[in-house]
Design an enzyme around this catalytic site. Structure first.
Site, mmCIF file in Angstrom:
data_model
loop_
_atom_site.group_PDB
_atom_site.id
_atom_site.type_symbol
_atom_site.label_atom_id
_atom_site.label_comp_id
_atom_site.label_asym_id
_atom_site.label_seq_id
_atom_site.Cartn_x
_atom_site.Cartn_y
_atom_site.Cartn_z
ATOM 1 N N HIS A 72 1.017 -1.158 0.176
ATOM 2 C CA HIS A 72 -0.092 0.061 0.006
ATOM 3 C C HIS A 72 1.006 1.157 0.125
ATOM 4 C CE1 HIS A 72 -4.095 -1.792 1.619
ATOM 5 N NE2 HIS A 72 -3.437 -2.514 0.530
ATOM 6 N N TYR A 200 -9.842 4.905 7.425
ATOM 7 C CA TYR A 200 -10.326 5.202 8.568
ATOM 8 C C TYR A 200 -11.412 6.337 8.645
ATOM 9 C CZ TYR A 200 -5.845 3.003 10.012
ATOM 10 O OH TYR A 200 -4.892 2.220 10.106
ATOM 11 N N PRO A 291 -5.686 -0.834 18.687
ATOM 12 C CA PRO A 291 -5.464 -1.305 17.229
ATOM 13 C C PRO A 291 -5.422 -0.082 16.258
ATOM 14 C CG PRO A 291 -7.709 -1.956 17.941
ATOM 15 C CD PRO A 291 -6.831 -1.512 19.021
ATOM 16 N N LYS A 295 0.010 -0.850 15.328
ATOM 17 C CA LYS A 295 1.194 -0.947 15.655
ATOM 18 C C LYS A 295 1.565 -2.275 16.388
ATOM 19 C CE LYS A 295 2.551 2.820 13.841
ATOM 20 N NZ LYS A 295 3.140 2.578 12.580
ATOM 21 N N TYR A 383 3.074 6.290 10.544
ATOM 22 C CA TYR A 383 2.303 5.131 9.897
ATOM 23 C C TYR A 383 3.222 4.035 9.231
ATOM 24 C CZ TYR A 383 -1.820 2.771 8.314
ATOM 25 O OH TYR A 383 -2.865 2.092 8.043
HETATM 26 C C1 PHB Z 1 -6.585 -4.544 10.017
HETATM 27 O O1 PHB Z 1 -6.572 -4.770 8.974
HETATM 28 O O2 PHB Z 1 -6.691 -5.630 10.817
HETATM 29 C C2 PHB Z 1 -6.156 -3.203 10.694
HETATM 30 C C3 PHB Z 1 -5.679 -2.335 9.775
HETATM 31 C C4 PHB Z 1 -5.415 -0.949 10.252
HETATM 32 C C5 PHB Z 1 -5.615 -0.733 11.533
HETATM 33 C C6 PHB Z 1 -5.828 -1.649 12.434
HETATM 34 C C7 PHB Z 1 -6.164 -2.925 12.097
HETATM 35 O O3 PHB Z 1 -5.354 0.382 12.096
#
Ligand code: PHB
Ligand code: APR
Length: 390
Positions: A72, A200, A291, A295, A383
């Site tokens: 990505h 997000y 989550p 991280k 990130y």
């Molecule tokens: C996930 O794909 O499980 C995932 C992706 C981004 C996050 C948290 C979990 O910030």
């Protein structure tokens, strides 16, 4: 039985440590409470920072990740029906790799076994003894028999619910803890992801996240109550709520069969120190992040890199400086990731305690991010991942 490094736990931390130590000529034995089938099927995280992806590639366990992983170059923040794309690649020169944690666990177990590594599953009743001395050992039970494993050092890689952390006396340990007043309801679904990048979403009804595991498997999350009763969430209700929170002009969320559902607690946690005598805590055994920002697994890999470097120097030359500073070195990165995960969580979720004023301030912060290359770059740098060893 004797080995150089006794490792408790065959999660990503314990397995990666055993693998990297082997590449540096150091022997280890991994003791795991669960079965191989269980740890290989356990669905967890899925976004790898660039330095962690590089570590897996450089250490020879990246072949399947290169084949199946999804690179990505950006990530999207969605609010008020519009997107702000953080162009990770343009802002940092780096990206992330979406590849399931349970596949990494499978890859590492395969690599250890192919190299003649010693990974013992279904080892119960593990206890750590004499960790303050130069002759620590681990007791455990397997196949109905008591065993003893003598080691030079012990790595506690047994996750948040393991026993290693509690081996450090309470008088020496200090915990830093924050529980969030919400959880995440997560699903896996057999449907192509509706976005090729992670989204997000901050919505008045709460946070939502669109992620993926493969071109045909979506991973999505909804902010929910910390003790949410999952039986109240039919598949239809989940898709409807996700569609509402992820709404944007020109965007349609594709629904599909849900294959897994669960509620995750949101917590920040750090224990200090991360070492005690010859015991070294690694990964979730020492710290948990919420989550948001993904991280957890990445921090575990960074601890492993620091410990591998320290143990390699110690076994080769007897030098103790890197080993003595293990915890201090890890904690510099751990606290930066704690800050970032806490900040992403605070920025994107609805807090029922927020006054209308605080909600406006939260929205202004998100809006400020949209308009600022400097703020977007700060997000992007964290990130894609800080260097493994700071
Ligand atoms: C996930 O794909 O499980 C995932 C992706 C981004 C996050 C948290 C979990 O910030
Ligand atoms: N004895 C032996 N093994 C144990 C014990 C015990 N008493 N307690 C726990 N374990 C095992 C667990 O079964 C698990 O396989 O230790 C392992 C710990 O693995 P994880 O919980 O995956 O932790 P870690 O290896 O630190 O991985 C980093 O960060 O955010 C998360 O999803 C991410 O799980 C990942 C973690």
């Amino acid at each position: 039985m004797r080995t150089q490094v006794g490792i408790v736990g065959a999660g990503p931390a314990g397995l990666l440590l055993s693998h990297l130590l082997h590449l540096n000529g150091i022997e280890s034995v991994v003791l795991e409470a669960r079965s191989r089938g269980y740890v290989e099927a356990r669905i967890r995280a899925g976004v790898l920072e660039q330095p962690v992806e590089k570590l897996l590639n450089d250490s020879g366990v990246g072949a399947r990740m290169r084949e199946l992983g999804l690179p990505h170059e950006g990530v999207n923040l969605r609010t008020g029906g519009r997107d702000h794309r953080i162009d990770l690649k343009a802002l940092t020169g780096k990206g992330t790799m979406v590849y399931s944690q349970h596949l990494i666990v499978q890859d590492l177990i395969a690599a250890r076994l192919a190299a003649g590594g010693d990974v013992r599953f279904e080892a119960s009743g593990i206890g750590l003894r004499d960790v303050r001395t130069d002759a620590p050992y681990i007791v455990y039970e397997q196949d109905g028999k008591q065993h003893r494993l003598d080691c030079a050092v012990i790595a506690g890689c047994d996750g948040f619910h393991g026993i290693s952390r509690d081996t450090i006396p309470a008088s020496v340990r200090q915990s830093f803890d924050r529980e969030y007043p919400f959880g995440w309801l997560g699903i896996l679904a057999d449907v192509a992801p509706s976005s090729h990048e992670v989204v997000y979403a901050s919505h008045d009804r709460g946070f939502a996240l669109l992620s993926m595991r493969s071109p045909s498997v979506s991973r999505l999350y909804l902010q929910c109550e910390p003790d949410e009763d999952i039986s109240k969430w039919s598949d239809d209700r989940i898709w409807e709520e996700l569609s509402t929170r992820l709404a944007r002009d020109g965007f349609t969320l594709q629904a599909g069969p849900i294959t897994q559902k669960g509620v995750t607690q949101m917590r920040s946690f750090v224990v200090e120190p991360m070492q005690y005598g010859k015991l070294f805590l690694v990964g979730d055994a020492a710290h948990i992040v919420p989550p948001t920002g993904a991280k957890g697994l990445n921090l575990a890999a960074a601890d492993v890199a620091v410990l591998t470097r320290a143990l390699t120097a110690w076994f080769r030359t007897g030098a103790t400086d890197l080993l003595e500073s293990y915890g201090e070195t890890c904690l510099r990165r751990v606290w930066k990731a704690q800050r970032f995960s806490w900040w992403m969580t605070s920025l994107l979720h609805r807090f029922s305690s927020h006054t209308p004023f605080e909600r406006r301030v939260q929205q202004a912060e998100l809006d400020g991010l949209f308009g600022s290359v400097a703020a977007s770059t700060a997000l992007a740098e964290n990130y894609v991942g800080l260097p493994l060893i700071l």
